[in-house]
Design a protein around this motif. Structure first.
Motif, short mmCIF file in Angstrom:
data_model
loop_
_atom_site.label_atom_id
_atom_site.label_comp_id
_atom_site.label_asym_id
_atom_site.label_seq_id
_atom_site.Cartn_x
_atom_site.Cartn_y
_atom_site.Cartn_z
N ASP A 384 0.81 -1.22 0.00
CA ASP A 384 0.00 0.00 0.00
C ASP A 384 0.84 1.27 0.00
N LEU A 385 1.94 1.27 0.74
CA LEU A 385 2.73 2.48 0.95
C LEU A 385 4.14 2.24 0.45
N GLN A 386 4.59 3.11 -0.48
CA GLN A 386 5.92 2.97 -1.07
C GLN A 386 6.62 4.32 -0.92
N VAL A 387 7.72 4.32 -0.18
CA VAL A 387 8.36 5.58 0.22
C VAL A 387 9.83 5.57 -0.16
N ARG A 388 10.30 6.68 -0.70
CA ARG A 388 11.72 6.88 -0.96
C ARG A 388 12.34 7.63 0.22
N MET A 389 13.43 7.11 0.73
CA MET A 389 14.13 7.72 1.86
C MET A 389 15.08 8.80 1.36
N ARG A 390 15.19 9.88 2.15
CA ARG A 390 16.10 10.96 1.81
C ARG A 390 17.52 10.62 2.28
N PRO A 391 18.54 11.01 1.51
CA PRO A 391 19.91 10.89 2.03
C PRO A 391 20.10 11.84 3.21
N LEU A 392 20.84 11.39 4.20
CA LEU A 392 21.08 12.23 5.37
C LEU A 392 22.03 13.36 5.02
N SER A 393 21.63 14.58 5.43
CA SER A 393 22.47 15.75 5.19
C SER A 393 23.20 16.22 6.44
N HIS A 394 22.72 15.81 7.62
CA HIS A 394 23.38 16.17 8.87
C HIS A 394 22.91 15.21 9.95
N MET A 395 23.67 15.11 11.02
CA MET A 395 23.32 14.26 12.15
C MET A 395 22.89 15.07 13.36
N HIS A 396 22.79 16.40 13.21
CA HIS A 396 22.45 17.26 14.33
C HIS A 396 20.94 17.25 14.54
N VAL A 397 20.52 17.12 15.80
CA VAL A 397 19.11 17.18 16.17
C VAL A 397 18.86 18.49 16.90
N ASP A 398 17.92 19.27 16.40
CA ASP A 398 17.59 20.55 17.01
C ASP A 398 16.97 20.31 18.39
#
Length: 505
Positions: A384-398
């Protein structure tokens, strides 16, 4: 002297049938014969039973003894009949009273010194015995906690054959299961806050949990596909009492139950390696088929990582189970049925080289097409659900805007599931993914302007009838998450967009 009788259980998948075991002492040379379609393990029980009886300081009948297992045309497999054979042989020799064996199921394998060894499938066997009118049962002590899950049945545990014989003669007592606690034991699940970024994939995971939908995650290595899949089991509600017994029975047959906490109350998460065989995935084996990974994931999550490496034969073998919610396996000794109502999560790389970014791919277009073609159209039509993952641009969490944790998302998921269960309660459908297609087009049909986008997709051949039904189910889930009474055109468009993200060359 009339033949003596005892009772045991034959298992065919999760279904069991009561087996009547008769023992008759006749003339002629001393010996043992077993009739009633025994397999090799059961044929060899003649030597195990005789040695166990003698080593328990009991006299073995010095006559020809014939064991008859009924129904005679039903194949009997395994060593779980040993205890019943030993007791009925001694009852035929008047060493124990026949009345003590009436309405009593005896399960267990015997060692040569008389010790009782546990067997697989105690829970489904006792459930079948209870349905057949059996009032009490004796099982090996290690299986006593599992046997105690069966209500309205007096269950006793024993470590040796000698203990069972003393109990049958009324000379001693056997231990009974400890009272089961009513507290729910949940398996700790990792938290969603560990996943960095990926807002679209997080949203797809929430939709999948709210509606019970299958999910495909496509992206380069290290983007969090496995992390997201592992957190799905923490978003769905715990198993109901009936579901717990079903799942526990399957794991009992698979031999994966824990003696400390035999009752499974949390949805199982099964993640087989991509090198698993078809028999390991679907179920199989000689004689009678054993449950596979899709059955041990019943009422839970089946996660297949590196699905592009799994191979078409194994992938396509799941298609029938995805539609029917069960798998039927025919082997030499008969047909068995295992339930397989699982939630499928697939993860794959976009291409063989799998670079961090698509612009860095070095694969030829033909190689990308071959890699994407490993996921066939009929299989993808059921996801039912098909998703493309984004490449990580940073590891910092706000720290001022941290990602939502599992508890927050789970609260919304449970609220959406409650709305769906209230809507489908009169039909018995547990979630939106289980609603049949005809009901979506008849009793719960949406207005034509709402489904206009689906109609155009069908007219242009970019969507199949099954795909349209699955879009409608996802639209109902989106409306439940939005706390809407019925899906709108925006919900239908969002559901259709989830099907436009499949891996492409």
């Amino acid at each position: 002297m009339p033949p003596a009788r005892a009772w045991s259980v034959a298992l065919f998948g999760v279904d069991g049938l009561l087996v009547e075991i008769e023992a008759d002492l006749g003339g002629g040379r001393p010996g043992v014969q077993i009739v009633g379609l025994p397999d090799t393990a059961l044929q060899q029980s003649k030597e195990r039973v005789r040695a166990a009886v003698c080593n328990s300081e009991e006299p073995w009948p010095d006559r020809k003894i014939t064991f008859a297992l009924s129904p005679a045309a039903l194949p009997k497999t395994g060593a779980g009949y040993d205890l019943a054979l030993a007791c009925v042989a001694l009852a035929a020799a008047a060493a124990i009273p026949q009345e003590a064996l009436d309405s009593t199921a005896l399960l267990g394998e015997l060692a040569l010194d008389g010790r009782l060894r546990t067997i697989r499938g105690v829970l489904p066997a006792l459930l079948a015995a209870r349905r057949a009118g059996i009032r009490r049962a004796v099982v090996p002590s290690p299986a006593l906690p599992e046997a105690g899950l069966v209500s309205d049945l007096d269950v006793y545990g024993a470590d040796t054959l000698a203990e069972v014989l003393r109990w049958l003669r009324g000379e001693a007592d056997l231990p009974t299961p400890k009272p089961t606690t009513t507290t729910t034991q949940t398996t700790p699940c990792p938290d969603l806050t560990d996943v960095v970024g990926q807002p679209e994939a997080r949203w797809a995971l929430e939709v999948a949990a709210a509606g019970g939908h299958h999910l495909l995650l496509v992206g380069p290595p290290g983007t969090g596909k496995t992390m997201l899949a592992e957190r799905l089991a923490g978003l769905v509600p715990p198993l109901t009492g009936e579901q717990s017994l079903e799942v526990t029975a399957i794991h009992s047959l698979a031999g994966t139950l824990s003696a400390d906490s035999p009752l499974i109350t949390s949805p199982p998460f099964i993640a087989p390696h991509h090198s698993i065989s078809v028999a390991g995935l679907i179920g199989g084996g000689s004689g009678l088929a054993k449950p596979g990974a899709i059955s041990t994931a019943h009422h839970g999550v089946l996660f297949i990582d590196e699905v592009g490496e799994l191979g078409p034969q194994r992938l396509e073998s799941m298609r029938t189970a995805l539609e029917q919610g069960e798998v039927r396996l025919a082997r030499r000794d008969g047909l068995v049925r295992y339930p397989a109502q699982f939630q499928l999560v697939l993860a794959t790389n976009p291409c063989p080289c799998a670079p961090p970014r698509d612009s860095e791919c070095i694969c030829q277009s033909s190689a990308r097409r071959r890699y994407a073609a490993r996921l066939s159209g009929p299989l993808m039509d059921r996801v039912d659900l098909q998703v493309r993952m984004r490449p990580l641009s940073h590891m910092h969490v706000d720290p001022d805007n941290p990602p939502e944790n599992t508890a927050t998302v789970r609260h919304r998921v449970l609220a959406a599931r409650a709305r769906a269960q209230h809507r489908w309660s009169q039909h018995g459908w547990p979630n939106n993914a289980a609603v049949p297609g005809p009901a979506l087009h008849r009793e719960y049909a949406l207005p034509k302007p709402t489904t206009a986008l689906l109609d155009r997709s069908l007219a242009h051949g970019v969507l199949t009838g099954r795909g349209a039904d699955r879009c409608l189910r996802v639209a109902w889930t989106l409306s439940d998450l939005d706390q809407s009474d019925r899906p709108t055109a925006d919900h239908v468009a969002a559901a259709l967009e989830f099907r436009d993200r499949a891996p492409r060359p």
